[in-house]
Design a protein around this motif. Structure first.
Motif, PDB file in Angstrom:
ATOM      1  N   LEU A  15       0.835  -1.205   0.000  1.00 15.58           N
ATOM      2  CA  LEU A  15       0.000   0.000   0.000  1.00 15.58           C
ATOM      3  C   LEU A  15       0.865   1.247   0.000  1.00 15.58           C
ATOM      4  O   LEU A  15       0.576   2.219  -0.715  1.00 15.58           O
ATOM      5  CB  LEU A  15      -0.933  -0.010   1.213  1.00 15.58           C
ATOM      6  N   MET A  16       1.950   1.238   0.778  1.00 13.91           N
ATOM      7  CA  MET A  16       2.861   2.379   0.810  1.00 13.91           C
ATOM      8  C   MET A  16       3.466   2.630  -0.568  1.00 13.91           C
ATOM      9  O   MET A  16       3.572   3.781  -1.013  1.00 13.91           O
ATOM     10  CB  MET A  16       3.971   2.127   1.832  1.00 13.91           C
ATOM     11  N   LYS A  17       3.846   1.546  -1.260  1.00  4.68           N
ATOM     12  CA  LYS A  17       4.418   1.690  -2.601  1.00  4.68           C
ATOM     13  C   LYS A  17       3.399   2.290  -3.563  1.00  4.68           C
ATOM     14  O   LYS A  17       3.741   3.147  -4.383  1.00  4.68           O
ATOM     15  CB  LYS A  17       4.901   0.333  -3.107  1.00  4.68           C
ATOM     16  N   PHE A  18       2.159   1.836  -3.471  1.00  6.91           N
ATOM     17  CA  PHE A  18       1.127   2.357  -4.367  1.00  6.91           C
ATOM     18  C   PHE A  18       0.872   3.839  -4.118  1.00  6.91           C
ATOM     19  O   PHE A  18       0.755   4.626  -5.071  1.00  6.91           O
ATOM     20  CB  PHE A  18      -0.172   1.573  -4.190  1.00  6.91           C
ATOM     21  N   ARG A 142      13.992  -2.079  -1.493  1.00  4.52           N
ATOM     22  CA  ARG A 142      14.159  -0.685  -1.907  1.00  4.52           C
ATOM     23  C   ARG A 142      14.237  -0.525  -3.419  1.00  4.52           C
ATOM     24  O   ARG A 142      13.667   0.407  -3.984  1.00  4.52           O
ATOM     25  CB  ARG A 142      15.410  -0.091  -1.248  1.00  4.52           C
ATOM     26  N   GLY A 143      14.961  -1.427  -4.078  1.00  7.52           N
ATOM     27  CA  GLY A 143      15.126  -1.297  -5.521  1.00  7.52           C
ATOM     28  C   GLY A 143      13.820  -1.391  -6.287  1.00  7.52           C
ATOM     29  O   GLY A 143      13.452  -0.463  -7.022  1.00  7.52           O
ATOM     30  N   PRO A 144      13.068  -2.489  -6.149  1.00  9.36           N
ATOM     31  CA  PRO A 144      11.790  -2.580  -6.866  1.00  9.36           C
ATOM     32  C   PRO A 144      10.805  -1.483  -6.499  1.00  9.36           C
ATOM     33  O   PRO A 144      10.049  -1.010  -7.352  1.00  9.36           O
ATOM     34  CB  PRO A 144      11.259  -3.962  -6.453  1.00  9.36           C
ATOM     35  N   ALA A 145      10.791  -1.049  -5.221  1.00  7.47           N
ATOM     36  CA  ALA A 145       9.856  -0.007  -4.802  1.00  7.47           C
ATOM     37  C   ALA A 145      10.131   1.301  -5.521  1.00  7.47           C
ATOM     38  O   ALA A 145       9.206   1.963  -6.019  1.00  7.47           O
ATOM     39  CB  ALA A 145       9.934   0.199  -3.288  1.00  7.47           C
ATOM     40  N   LEU A 148       9.251   1.008  -9.222  1.00  3.85           N
ATOM     41  CA  LEU A 148       7.813   1.208  -9.431  1.00  3.85           C
ATOM     42  C   LEU A 148       7.469   2.690  -9.391  1.00  3.85           C
ATOM     43  O   LEU A 148       6.650   3.174 -10.186  1.00  3.85           O
ATOM     44  CB  LEU A 148       7.028   0.456  -8.362  1.00  3.85           C
ATOM     45  N   ASN A 149       8.096   3.417  -8.485  1.00  7.04           N
ATOM     46  CA  ASN A 149       7.900   4.861  -8.415  1.00  7.04           C
ATOM     47  C   ASN A 149       8.263   5.522  -9.744  1.00  7.04           C
ATOM     48  O   ASN A 149       7.558   6.404 -10.237  1.00  7.04           O
ATOM     49  CB  ASN A 149       8.769   5.436  -7.293  1.00  7.04           C
ATOM     50  N   ALA A 150       9.398   5.095 -10.311  1.00  4.25           N
ATOM     51  CA  ALA A 150       9.844   5.670 -11.582  1.00  4.25           C
ATOM     52  C   ALA A 150       8.889   5.313 -12.716  1.00  4.25           C
ATOM     53  O   ALA A 150       8.602   6.148 -13.586  1.00  4.25           O
ATOM     54  CB  ALA A 150      11.252   5.176 -11.906  1.00  4.25           C
ATOM     55  N   ILE A 151       8.393   4.066 -12.718  1.00  6.43           N
ATOM     56  CA  ILE A 151       7.443   3.651 -13.753  1.00  6.43           C
ATOM     57  C   ILE A 151       6.202   4.534 -13.713  1.00  6.43           C
ATOM     58  O   ILE A 151       5.726   5.029 -14.747  1.00  6.43           O
ATOM     59  CB  ILE A 151       7.055   2.175 -13.559  1.00  6.43           C
ATOM     60  N   VAL A 325      10.397  -0.328 -16.728  1.00  8.92           N
ATOM     61  CA  VAL A 325       9.814  -1.603 -16.301  1.00  8.92           C
ATOM     62  C   VAL A 325      10.862  -2.671 -16.013  1.00  8.92           C
ATOM     63  O   VAL A 325      10.815  -3.325 -14.961  1.00  8.92           O
ATOM     64  CB  VAL A 325       8.789  -2.098 -17.343  1.00  8.92           C
ATOM     65  N   PRO A 326      11.862  -2.909 -16.898  1.00 12.19           N
ATOM     66  CA  PRO A 326      12.859  -3.942 -16.589  1.00 12.19           C
ATOM     67  C   PRO A 326      13.646  -3.657 -15.308  1.00 12.19           C
ATOM     68  O   PRO A 326      14.148  -4.594 -14.673  1.00 12.19           O
ATOM     69  CB  PRO A 326      13.782  -3.924 -17.813  1.00 12.19           C
ATOM     70  N   LEU A 327      13.761  -2.377 -14.935  1.00 14.72           N
ATOM     71  CA  LEU A 327      14.500  -2.031 -13.725  1.00 14.72           C
ATOM     72  C   LEU A 327      13.879  -2.683 -12.495  1.00 14.72           C
ATOM     73  O   LEU A 327      14.591  -3.089 -11.567  1.00 14.72           O
ATOM     74  CB  LEU A 327      14.529  -0.506 -13.552  1.00 14.72           C
ATOM     75  N   TYR A 328      12.561  -2.804 -12.473  1.00 20.56           N
ATOM     76  CA  TYR A 328      11.857  -3.392 -11.340  1.00 20.56           C
ATOM     77  C   TYR A 328      12.353  -4.810 -11.065  1.00 20.56           C
ATOM     78  O   TYR A 328      12.483  -5.229  -9.911  1.00 20.56           O
ATOM     79  CB  TYR A 328      10.360  -3.403 -11.621  1.00 20.56           C
TER      80      TYR A 328
END
Length: 506
Positions: A15-18, A142-145, A148-151, A325-328
Motif C-alpha cells: 500500500l505504501m508503494k502504491f 528498496r530497488g523494486p519499490a 515502481l515509483n519511476a514507472i 519496467v525492466p529495472l523493477y
C-alpha cells in the motif's frame, strides 16, 4: 494520526508503494500536462494571447523554479513534520494549485497556480523516495519499490499527453481546463491514504519516539516487538544514529562550499549529501526533462512530418516509461552502480550518434535513423537513470540527515530542470544541432561521476551503507529483547538503550 491496524507486513508495504507511486504519477502528469495545451487556441484566448517571447517559457519554468526553491526550504522543516507529513502537505497544495491553474483567466493567475503546484511537487519529490527506502524491511525491497515509483512517474507524462491529445480536439474552455484539474485525482488519493499510514520507523527513532518506532517496525515485519528480526533491525538503526551523532561533531557547514571535495567528517556526511545534489542535476543535464517537455519540438527539428509529430511524441514518452519496467526486476541483481555506469556509457554513445545524424545534411533515411536513436536513448534512460537516481540518493543519505539528502536531491533535480525547460527551446531554435553537444557533455560527466564517486549500495541495509564511505565496520553487542509483553529489561528504551554501543573496528 489514524493508522490502519488491520494492514500489516507485506500488504502494508504494498500500500505504501502504491501511494508513493500515485503521488509520483501526479508529478509526471503535471510535468507533461501543460505542454499539450500551450499552443491550444482556447487556452491562449483565456490568458489573453500573450506575445512576449519569454512568457510561455516562464509559465512552464515557474513550476520547476518553485519546486527547486521549495526543495531547498524543505530541508529545514521536513525533519520536524516527517516524511509522511511532507507528502501530505504536498498533496494538499497540489489540489490548490491545480484548481487555480484550471480556473485561470490571466498569465499571472496561471503562474501562481504553477508555483503552488511546483511547491507541492518539491515536497513530494523530497520525501517519497525516502519514505519508500525507510519502510522497506528486506534488503531487496528498496530497488523494486523505487523502480515502481519511476514507472508511475514517467507513465504520468504520456498519460497527460494522451488526455491532452483527446481533449484538445475540442475548441472550448473545458478542453484545457479538465486535463489540468484532473491531477487533483492523484493528489486526493495520495493525500487521503497517506493520512492513514504511519511515518517510517527510522524517523520515529531519530526523533527519539522509540515506542512508536518499535510499534511501526513490528507492524512492517508483521512480527512481535520482541522477535529477533525486529530487534536486530532496531539495534542497527540505533547504532547508526549513535555513529552519525558522533560524526556530526566534526561537521562544518563551510565544507559544503567545496562540494564535498573537503570532507573531514568520519562518515563523509558532506560528500554524501553533495552526491545527492549533483546526481539528479547531472541526470537533467543528460536530457531527461528536455525530452519529456519538448519531444514535439525535437521531432519537428529533425524532420518528422507535422502529421506524425503528435503521434510520435506520444509513443516516444511511452517508450520512456517502458524503459523503467525492466529495472523493477533487475535492479537488485545488477546493482545501482552498474546500472548507472553502463547506462551512462550506452547513452553517451547513443546521443553522440544522434548529434552526428542531426549535424549532417538530412535525408529521409537519416531522419528516421535519428528518430530511432532517440527512441532507444529514452528507453535506456528510463531504465538506467530515471528511477535509479532517486533510489541511490535515498540510500546514501545518512539517517540524521536523510531529510536534507532528500531535499538536496529534489533541489538538484529541479534547479537543472528549470534551466533546461527555460533555455532548452531557445537553444534548439538559436543554436540548432550544436545544442546537442551540451547534452553529450552531460552524459560524459555522468560516466566519470559514477565511476569515481558512487560506491555500490545494493545488497546492504540502510545502516550498512553508512560505513561504505569509511574504513570502519558497524559492530554491536547483544541487546536484551523485551519480554513477551513488550517491556524492556532495565527500562532500556527510556535510558536511550544504554547497552547499545558503537564499536569502530579498523
Amino acid at each position: 494520526m489514524g493508522f490502519l491496524p488491520e494492514i500489516r507486513g507485506r500488504s502494508l508495504y504494498a500500500l505504501m508503494k502504491f501511494i508513493c507511486g500515485c503521488s509520483f504519477m501526479m508529478y509526471g502528469y503535471d510535468a507533461g500536462v501543460l505542454g499539450g495545451v500551450l499552443l491550444h487556441k482556447p487556452f491562449l484566448d483565456a490568458i489573453g494571447n500573450p506575445t512576449g517571447v519569454y512568457i510561455i517559457p516562464m509559465i512552464s519554468a515557474s513550476y520547476s523554479l518553485a519546486a527547486c526553491v521549495t526543495s531547498f526550504f524543505v530541508a529545514f522543516v521536513a525533519f520536524k513534520i516527517g516524511r509522511r507529513g511532507t507528502i501530505i502537505l504536498g498533496c494538499v497544495v497540489a489540489v490548490i494549485g491545480s484548481v487555480i491553474q484550471s480556473s485561470s483567466y490571466s498569465v499571472a493567475q496561471l503562474i501562481v497556480g504553477r508555483i503552488c503546484t511546483g511547491f507541492a511537487i518539491g515536497c513530494i519529490s523530497s520525501a517519497a523516495p525516502t519514505y519508500l527506502a525507510e519502510t522497506g524491511i528486506e534488503i531487496g525491497d528498496r530497488g523494486p519499490a523505487n523502480a515502481l515509483n519511476a514507472i508511475m512517474l514517467i507513465s504520468g507524462v504520456p498519460l497527460a499527453y494522451w488526455i491532452d491529445y483527446g481533449f484538445t480536439k475540442m475548441q472550448n474552455q473545458p478542453s484545457w481546463r479538465i486535463p489540468i484539474v484532473f491531477q487533483c485525482v492523484f493528489a486526493i488519493i495520495s493525500g487521503v491514504c497517506m493520512w492513514f499510514l504511519p511515518d517510517t520507523p527510522r524517523w520515529y527513532y531519530a526523533r527519539n519516539r522509540l515506542e512508536e518506532g518499535d510499534a511501526i517496525l513490528a507492524r512492517l515485519n508483521d512480527l512481535p516487538i520482541y522477535s529477533p528480526e525486529v530487534q536486530q533491525t532496531r539495534q542497527e538503526i540505533m547504532l547508526a544514529i549513535e555513529a552519525e551523532l558522533e560524526a556530526t561533531a566534526s561537521l562544518q557547514w563551510k565544507q559544503f562550499l567545496t562540494m564535498g571535495i573537503i570532507d573531514r567528517t568520519p562518515m563523509k556526511i558532506v560528500r554524501r549529501l553533495c552526491i545527492c545534489f549533483w546526481l539528479p542535476m547531472i541526470r537533467e543535464w543528460m536530457g531527461s526533462s528536455l525530452m519529456a517537455y519538448y519531444s514535439s519540438v525535437i521531432l519537428s527539428g529533425i524532420g518528422a512530418r507535422p502529421s506524425l509529430v503528435s503521434l510520435l511524441s506520444g509513443i516516444l514518452n511511452i517508450f520512456f516509461a517502458l524503459g523503467c519496467v525492466p529495472l523493477y526486476f533487475t535492479i537488485e541483481r545488477f546493482g545501482r552502480r552498474s546500472v548507472l555506469l553502463y547506462g551512462a556509457i550506452a547513452m553517451t554513445i547513443l546521443i553522440t550518434i544522434f548529434t552526428i545524424l542531426v549535424a549532417v545534411p538530412p535525408t529521409p533515411s537519416i531522419q528516421w535513423a535519428s528518430i530511432g536513436v532517440i527512441f532507444i536513448f529514452l528507453f535506456v534512460f528510463g531504465y538506467a537513470w530515471q528511477g535509479c537516481v532517486w533510489l541511490y540518493c535515498s540510500e546514501i543519505a545518512p539517517l540524521e540527515y536523510r531529510h536534507i539528502g532528500g531535499a538536496a536531491t529534489a533541489t538538484g533535480e529541479w534547479l537543472m530542470t528549470f534551466l533546461t525547460v527555460f533555455a532548452g527551446p531557445i537553444g534548439l531554435t538559436n543554436v540548432g544541432w550544436k545544442f546537442w553537444i551540451w547534452v553529450v557533455s552531460g552524459n560524459l560527466v555522468a560516466v566519470i561521476f559514477v565511476f569515481f564517486l558512487c560506491p555500490e549500495t545494493g545488497g546492504k541495509t540502510l545502516e550498512q551503507v553508512d560505513f561504505l564511505f569509511t574504513n570502519h565496520k558497524l559492530a554491536f553487542k547483544n541487546v536484551d529483547a523485551p519480554d513477551m509483553e513488550g517491556h524492556y529489561p532495565g527500562n532500556e528504551i527510556e535510558e536511550k538503550d544504554k547497552k547499545v554501543e558503537v564499536e569502530h573496528v579498523n
